[in-house]
Design an enzyme around this catalytic site. Structure first.
Site, short mmCIF file in Angstrom:
data_model
loop_
_atom_site.label_atom_id
_atom_site.label_comp_id
_atom_site.label_asym_id
_atom_site.label_seq_id
_atom_site.Cartn_x
_atom_site.Cartn_y
_atom_site.Cartn_z
N ASP A 31 0.85 -1.20 0.00
CA ASP A 31 0.00 0.00 0.00
C ASP A 31 0.88 1.25 0.00
OD1 ASP A 31 -2.19 1.68 0.17
OD2 ASP A 31 -2.44 1.41 2.32
N GLU A 86 -2.57 10.25 -1.01
CA GLU A 86 -3.86 9.58 -1.03
C GLU A 86 -4.32 9.28 0.39
OE1 GLU A 86 -6.44 5.94 -0.83
OE2 GLU A 86 -4.40 6.21 -0.10
N GLU A 87 -3.39 8.89 1.25
CA GLU A 87 -3.74 8.38 2.57
C GLU A 87 -4.34 9.44 3.47
OE1 GLU A 87 -3.85 5.40 3.05
OE2 GLU A 87 -2.18 4.29 2.18
#
Length: 489
Positions: free
Chosen positions: A292, A326-327
């Site tokens: 991820d 994104e996180e």
């Protein structure tokens, strides 16, 4: 393993496939996609990219030194691999510093717990805090309580994430992570702890972003490893008052500059039309972001490189976008949509890789209704990899969300989420968990689909434009002291 059986029986599988009318795809394009799929199954470019990213850069949380190193790494790698128009488009990101978090049961039976702060958590007072624990399964259950039952206590969310191939349990488990602390703060709680939104049985808590409520001072928010959540539940089951002592030093530290890193394989016939392959370059800070989303970065990069090595370049441009943050805010996704707003109608199709490098099993497509026969023809090329057709319920992924809402068609290559959510957002998301054969399978699928999307006559239509909305897994709305970049979320 299943991949070995598939690979050995590939030729037989091809002969057994039903004949599907290609329509907008000619036989030469289908043949090239099959050959590309085979080349991908013998290519370790993506695997070596994951090794390089996790070894030479490591954790790359938004606004951190690792984030800046990742941007430089990505620009250098794309150029070295032969991409054109490689650039880093600036993105402003919030900067949150994790600090240190500690938790211990002080009564009835003292024990230390494995814990991690949720992204955006505030600190405890300098000496920590201690309070009684009150458990709830869901945010809705908490919200039904009176303030007198919650004020001055530590709220504990106990929901257990369901393990599943399609990862559907994550949405429910993530509700407490996203909204639990805000709901607890409204009722006067002094802190929130939760069972991790993940399926690991190891003592490795899963972090992730949270939101806070406007006008309500935020409270510390921490995730317990699942075995430690079990322990806390067992002590609560005794019927005695359970008290926790928490200490956390997280803080906000303004904003920083990051970037979306972009590279292209220029199309030969319609270079202004774009097939977008996306992944996010950032990661959480506990592990090295191997799955991820180091895997996604590597998969889309290696797939595009293979497309560029075809005997004849594709008609449309393949654009790789490695998104910033994104996180913790979808900063890069929003910045890309804004910066390219004048060309969104030329984004013919988007695919995102953000599910790790695990067994791919399905293809879903959200495209114009008259393009579904084309999708089935494309899917027939990757069916020998074990990838079935899964209909039209494609989401595109978090980073493609702003483009999907503006009408861009998307496809999802679905991968097995059972192992993914053991590692997701934990310190265990490291390179040793990456299987080279599964990486190759994913690259083969992305390369074949990207090439055929770039070749298909007529494109994939346009989707209805939606009103702006916050994506499902978007991070925190800003506390009063947080950077302005989060203020409107």
């Amino acid at each position: 393993m299943p991949f070995v059986r598939l690979a050995c029986g590939l030729a037989v599988g091809l002969l057994a496939l039903p004949v599907i009318a290609a329509g907008p795809l000619d036989e030469a394009a289908l043949a090239e996609a099959r050959a590309m799929r085979e080349r991908a199954l013998a290519d370790d470019t993506a695997y070596e990219l994951i090794r390089s990213l996790t070894t030479e850069v490591g954790p790359r949380f938004a606004g951190s030194p690792g984030d800046a190193r990742a941007v430089a790494w990505a620009v250098e790698r794309l150029r070295a691999l032969g991409f054109e128009k490689v650039r880093a488009e600036p993105v402003t990101v919030p900067r949150w510093v994790r600090g240190e978090a500690r938790a211990e049961i002080v009564a009835p039976w003292p024990q230390t717990l494995a814990v991690a702060a949720l992204g955006g958590s505030v600190a405890t007072p300098p000496g920590g805090l201690e309070a009684a624990v009150v458990p709830f399964t869901t945010v809705e259950e908490l919200e039904a309580q009176s303030r007198e039952n919650i004020a001055g206590r530590i709220v504990f969310f106990t929901h257990r994430m369901e393990r599943s191939r399609d990862g559907h349990g994550y949405g429910t488990a993530g509700e407490a992570r996203r909204h639990g602390a805000a709901a607890a703060a409204k009722l006067g709680a002094v802190a929130m702890v939760m069972r991790s939104a993940g399926t690991s049985s190891a003592r490795t808590p899963h972090t992730g972003a949270q939101r806070v409520a406007d006008g309500i001072p935020p409270i510390p928010a921490l995730a317990l490893s699942n075995p430690d959540a079990d322990l806390l539940e067992q002590q609560l089951a005794s019927g005695r008052e359970v008290r926790l002592r928490l200490s956390n030093t997280s803080r906000w530290d303004g904003e920083a500059q990051s970037a979306n890193v972009i590279g292209e394989i220029r199309g030969r016939g319609r270079p202004e039309e774009i097939v977008l392959l996306g992944a996010h370059l950032d990661s959480w800070d506990l592990g090295t972001g191997a799955h991820d989303d180091g895997a996604g970065v590597a998969i889309v990069t290696a797939a595009a490189k293979l497309v560029g090595e075809a005997a004849q370049r594709p008609k449309r441009t393949i654009r790789v976008v490695l998104y910033a943050n994104e996180e913790f805010g979808l900063s890069g996704a929003k910045a890309y949509a804004a910066a390219h707003s004048g060309a969104l109608d030329r984004h013919v199709l988007g695919l995102e890789s953000d599910g790790g490098a695990f067994q791919p099993y399905g293809l879903a497509a959200r495209v114009g209704p008259d393009r579904l026969a084309l999708v089935r023809a494309m899917q027939s090329v990757i069916e020998p990899l074990g990838i079935s057709y899964f209909g039209t319920a494609a989401s595109g992924g978090a980073d493609l969300g702003p483009l999907l809402e503006r009408g861009m068609p998307v496809m999802d290559i679905l991968t097995d989420s059972e192992p993914y959510f053991d590692l997701h957002h934990t310190a265990d998301d490291t390179f040793d968990k990456v299987d080279a054969e599964l990486v190759r399978l994913n690259v083969a699928a992305f390369a074949a689909i990207a090439y055929l999307a770039a070749e298909a006559e007529g494109g994939f239509g346009r989707l209805p434009i939606k009103a702006d909305k916050t994506p499902t897994d978007a991070p925190p709305a800003a506390p009063p002291t947080a950077p302005s970049a989060l203020a409107s979320q």
